[in-house]
Design an enzyme around this catalytic site. Structure first.
Site, PDB file in Angstrom:
ATOM      1  N   SER A  49      36.087  46.551  38.193  1.00  0.00           N
ATOM      2  CA  SER A  49      36.824  46.623  39.461  1.00  0.00           C
ATOM      3  C   SER A  49      36.413  47.890  40.190  1.00  0.00           C
ATOM      4  O   SER A  49      35.842  48.795  39.598  1.00  0.00           O
ATOM      5  CB  SER A  49      38.323  46.676  39.193  1.00  0.00           C
ATOM      6  N   ASP A  50      36.726  47.985  41.467  1.00  0.00           N
ATOM      7  CA  ASP A  50      36.597  49.291  42.107  1.00  0.00           C
ATOM      8  C   ASP A  50      37.724  50.177  41.569  1.00  0.00           C
ATOM      9  O   ASP A  50      38.643  49.710  40.898  1.00  0.00           O
ATOM     10  CB  ASP A  50      36.626  49.162  43.637  1.00  0.00           C
ATOM     11  N   ALA A  51      37.647  51.470  41.868  1.00  0.00           N
ATOM     12  CA  ALA A  51      38.554  52.434  41.242  1.00  0.00           C
ATOM     13  C   ALA A  51      40.017  52.069  41.498  1.00  0.00           C
ATOM     14  O   ALA A  51      40.419  51.923  42.656  1.00  0.00           O
ATOM     15  CB  ALA A  51      38.257  53.828  41.763  1.00  0.00           C
ATOM     16  N   SER A  55      33.866  44.627  41.808  1.00  0.00           N
ATOM     17  CA  SER A  55      34.690  43.881  42.767  1.00  0.00           C
ATOM     18  C   SER A  55      35.255  44.861  43.786  1.00  0.00           C
ATOM     19  O   SER A  55      35.562  46.003  43.470  1.00  0.00           O
ATOM     20  CB  SER A  55      35.810  43.145  42.042  1.00  0.00           C
ATOM     21  N   ALA A  60      41.548  49.468  41.344  1.00  0.00           N
ATOM     22  CA  ALA A  60      41.795  48.265  42.156  1.00  0.00           C
ATOM     23  C   ALA A  60      42.693  47.249  41.462  1.00  0.00           C
ATOM     24  O   ALA A  60      43.398  46.497  42.136  1.00  0.00           O
ATOM     25  CB  ALA A  60      40.476  47.605  42.558  1.00  0.00           C
TER      26      ALA A  60
END
Ligand code: BGC
Length: 746
Positions: free
Chosen positions: A271-273, A238, A275
């Site tokens: 998730s992205d880092a 995401s 996030a």
């Protein structure tokens, strides 16, 4: 430590119900904390926050680890997971292997410029082989965000502006990384990112909010993700930003409605880092508790390194905001993938494997081939190219001419040591008997440095060149050029000028490169310009004054050889732009598939759109030249009139009218002339890259059916195919003139 051989790693393919049974059996033995632990991805790098990876793994609080790139350490961490953590569930090791692991392939934007899905498929298969041999199970690729704004730095990581081309490249990369089943010990899990809309950030500024209508999302930004899911992608990531005011990592519409309900995706989403935790910084969630709740309720399976799930989820269950079965639902697909991959049987990596795998000569051959196919010839006045090999004295000039980092391009972090053949080295290898001189000219650097520099293997960045040193370098470059018979200028952007957190307002050559190009051009020698860059640049002056321009992108380990192969005619370039080249940064976003307006481009009234310069691209989408010429004729539709849901065949004859063999990318564009919604003036709906011998003609066919003719309609609120008339063009780029029509009736 276990040593595994290829025979031992053979894993049997389980049926869906066998997988489900094993997942349920595991689940029964796990505490709530361990279940939540599987949803946590631990950052193994120094910059990552949180407790040490070892501690989290031992406590059963880790499902996956990222940002480690060390085979020995993989085995050490895995041993803790398998032997010391409560349930002994093995870890998934993840890393950004974007366009190669050790053998570096052209950046994804370049691979898209090949208009040949075999290029990304084969390249990512090699990347998978090398990464897996290092112990990596899972790559955070492909990045398949559509990007129509060349200012956005991450345009380099994707396939450019078009959903049709982007979808083809997305599916090809998934096939390359994953192969046909998850038990293959030479493949890795793919992760389609960043779901969704990230490429449309306001003003091209990285991470800024994105506002997209349903029509834009459905017709443009989501199709590559749908294609990746259809190709069987195991995971998605995401995105960071707000999509229509809801962060993508807490976005129920995206993660539940579109991804799971509509597309039936059964893998998992990371998730992205940071996030999940970032939803607090973003001003969306009140605190960590609420951020975790948003993520869980949206169906986000794994929290990349913000530790919001591990810190908050048990509390959410305790106070009834979340049920245990919701946690289990998020965890099941993660365990299922570990089971399917055979990680329980073979958790370790053979530490001797990597050296042998990366040494395979066929990997470098594949990288050279991919780079050759990615190059786009933008200009070749008077047939300056290909160059003759009996040339005696060539000057290679420019700050990127001998830069391994810029030849390899974006994402070369986490201990990767650059080892590319630069353009200078490639030309020297080709011209053993000639004098090849070199001068870099003034250095180029970002006005604001990139944080990613700290992750590169290079030693700390040196002090900027002084103005005097830069002037000396400038003069030396001009004098070096003056002494040569012909000059190859290698200009563009350094690797960290595109990529994450690398957006810019201008698309001009950074530093004094434009000035140097003019000064060298003034010498009156033949000049060839080779571009190394990860985004379109405004090269208006060069397009007018420099006779030959080759877009080489960031071509990877074998890039310099591939450039030389093209410059000296051993390879005839056949790539095409996957993105329009604007004349100015302020013209972005600029793309070919715009809607018509009440005052079309050729209308004498009200035009041009800007009074201070034409906003039409310098080079259009799909453009690229060859050392030969092609002619298109005989465009036909199998039936001029069909019913909704029928399919027609479009055919065209393509002839090589020049003297050498060459590749043409035959492109088909449509325009629906009217309908419930206004439709773009042109949309790509088919392409084929073909090779033709001199004098040869081939008939190329395309199918046009419901898949190509339907669209998401704002007025109808759904996908529709309408009875309407269509323009059809087939040709060599998005300005193709050869035209016919099709009528679709009810
Ligand atoms: C990037 C992702 C990447 C992740 C892990 C983030 O900053 O946006 O594309 O996969 O880091 O390295």
């Amino acid at each position: 430590m276990n040593k595994t051989t290829k025979a031992e790693t053979a894993v049997s393919i389980l049926t869906e119900s066998e997988v489900a049974e094993r997942v349920e059996a595991l689940l029964r033995q796990m505490s709530l904390e361990e279940k939540i632990g599987q949803l946590n991805q631990v950052g193994g790098a120094d910059f990552a926050p949180g407790p040490k990876a070892e501690e989290q793994i031992r406590a059963g609080s880790a499902g996956s680890v990222l940002w480690v790139n060390d085979t020995k350490r993989f085995n050490e961490l895995q041993k803790i997971a398998v032997e010391e953590s409560p349930s002994g569930i093995p870890l998934l090791f993840a890393l950004d292997v974007i366009h190669g692991y050790q053998t570096i392939f052209p950046v994804p934007l370049a691979m898209a410029a090949s208009w040949d899905t075999a290029v990304p498929e084969k390249s990512q298969a090699v990347a998978a082989k090398e990464a897996r041999a290092a112990g990596i199970h899972w790559t955070f690729a492909p990045m398949i965000d559509i990007a129509r704004d060349a200012r956005w730095g991450r345009i380099v990581e994707g396939a450019g502006e078009d959903p049709y081309l982007g979808s083809a490249m997305a599916a090809a990369q998934v096939r390359g990384f994953q192969g046909s089943d998850m038990t293959d010990p030479e493949r890795v899990l793919a992760c389609a990112k960043h779901f969704a809309g990230y490429g449309a950030s306001d003003g091209g500024r990285d991470y800024d909010p994105v506002y997209l209508s349903d029509t834009q999302l459905r017709n443009i930004y989501l199709p590559p993700f749908a294609a990746a899911v259809k190709a069987g992608v195991a995971t998605l990531m995401s995105a960071y930003m707000d999509l229509n005011d809801v962060p993508a990592s807490g976005n129920r519409f995206l993660l539940r409605q579109v991804l799971r309900q509509e597309w039936g995706f059964d893998g998992f989403v990371v998730s992205d880092a940071f996030a999940v935790g970032n939803m607090v910084i973003q001003g969306h969630a009140r605190d960590g508790r609420e951020a975790a709740l948003r993520g869980i309720q949206a169906g986000l399976n794994m929290d990349m390194s913000s530790y919001t799930y591990t810190e908050q989820a048990a509390g959410l269950v305790a106070d009834g905001a979340v049920t245990v079965s919701e946690i289990e639902d998020l965890m099941r697909p993660i365990l299922a993938i570990k089971v399917k991959m055979g990680l329980f049987e073979h958790p370790y990596v053979d530490e001797d494997l990597l050296a042998a795998v990366v040494a395979r000569p066929e990997h470098r051959q594949a990288a050279r081939w991919a780079a050759q196919r990615s190059m786009v010839l933008l200009k070749n006045e008077g047939g300056l190219l290909p160059l003759k090999k009996d040339i005696k004295n060539v000057a290679v000039i420019g700050p990127l001419a001998d830069s391994m980092e810029s030849t390899e391009g974006s994402w070369m972090v986490f201990g990767h040591t650059p080892a590319a053949v630069t353009v200078l080295a490639g030309i020297r290898a080709k011209l053993q008997d000639a004098q090849v001189t070199y001068a870099p000219g003034p250095e180029i650097r970002r006005d604001i440095p990139s944080w990613f520099e700290s992750l590169m293997a290079e030693e700390a960045p040196k002090q900027p060149q002084t103005a005097e040193d830069a002037e000396l370098a400038f003069q030396t470059a001009v004098e070096t050029a003056r002494a040569a018979e012909l000059v190859v200028m290698v200009l563009g952007e350094t690797a960290l000028m595109a990529g994450e957190a690398a957006s810019r307002a201008s698309l001009d050559f950074p530093g004094r490169q434009a000035e140097l190009l003019k000064a060298v051009s003034d010498l009156g020698k033949p000049v060839v310009l080779v571009l190394l860059n990860g985004r379109p640049l405004s090269i208006n002056w060069a397009a007018e004054h420099i006779p030959a321009i080759l877009e080489a992108w960031e071509p990877g380990t074998e890039g310099g050889h591939a450039v030389a192969d093209v410059l000296f005619g051993e390879v005839n370039p056949g790539g095409k732009l996957p993105v329009s080249f604007p004349r100015k940064g302020s013209h972005a976003p600029l793309y070919y598939a715009r809607n018509l307006t009440h005052s079309p481009e050729d209308s004498p009234m009200y035009n041009p759109r800007y009074w201070d310069g034409l906003p039409v691209p310098l080079y259009p989408f799909g453009f690229g030249l060859s050392y030969t010429t092609f002619a298109f004729s005989n465009l036909k539709v199998s039936a001029p009139q069909v019913r909704v849901n029928d399919t027609v065949t479009v055919s065209v004859d393509v002839a090589n009218t020049g003297e050498v063999a060459g590749d043409e990318v035959v492109q088909l564009y449509i325009h629906q002339k009217w309908g419930s919604d206004s439709r773009p003036m042109r949309e790509l709906k088919g392409f084929k890259r073909i090779t033709l011998q001199p004098g040869e003609t081939k008939t190329v066919t395309f199918q046009l059916g419901p898949d190509e003719l339907k669209y998401w309609s704002t007025n109808a609120g759904q996908w529709i195919q309408e009875a309407a008339e269509f323009d059809i063009w087939v040709g060599a780029d998005s300005l193709a003139a050869l035209h016919t029509e099709l009528e679709v009736v009810a």
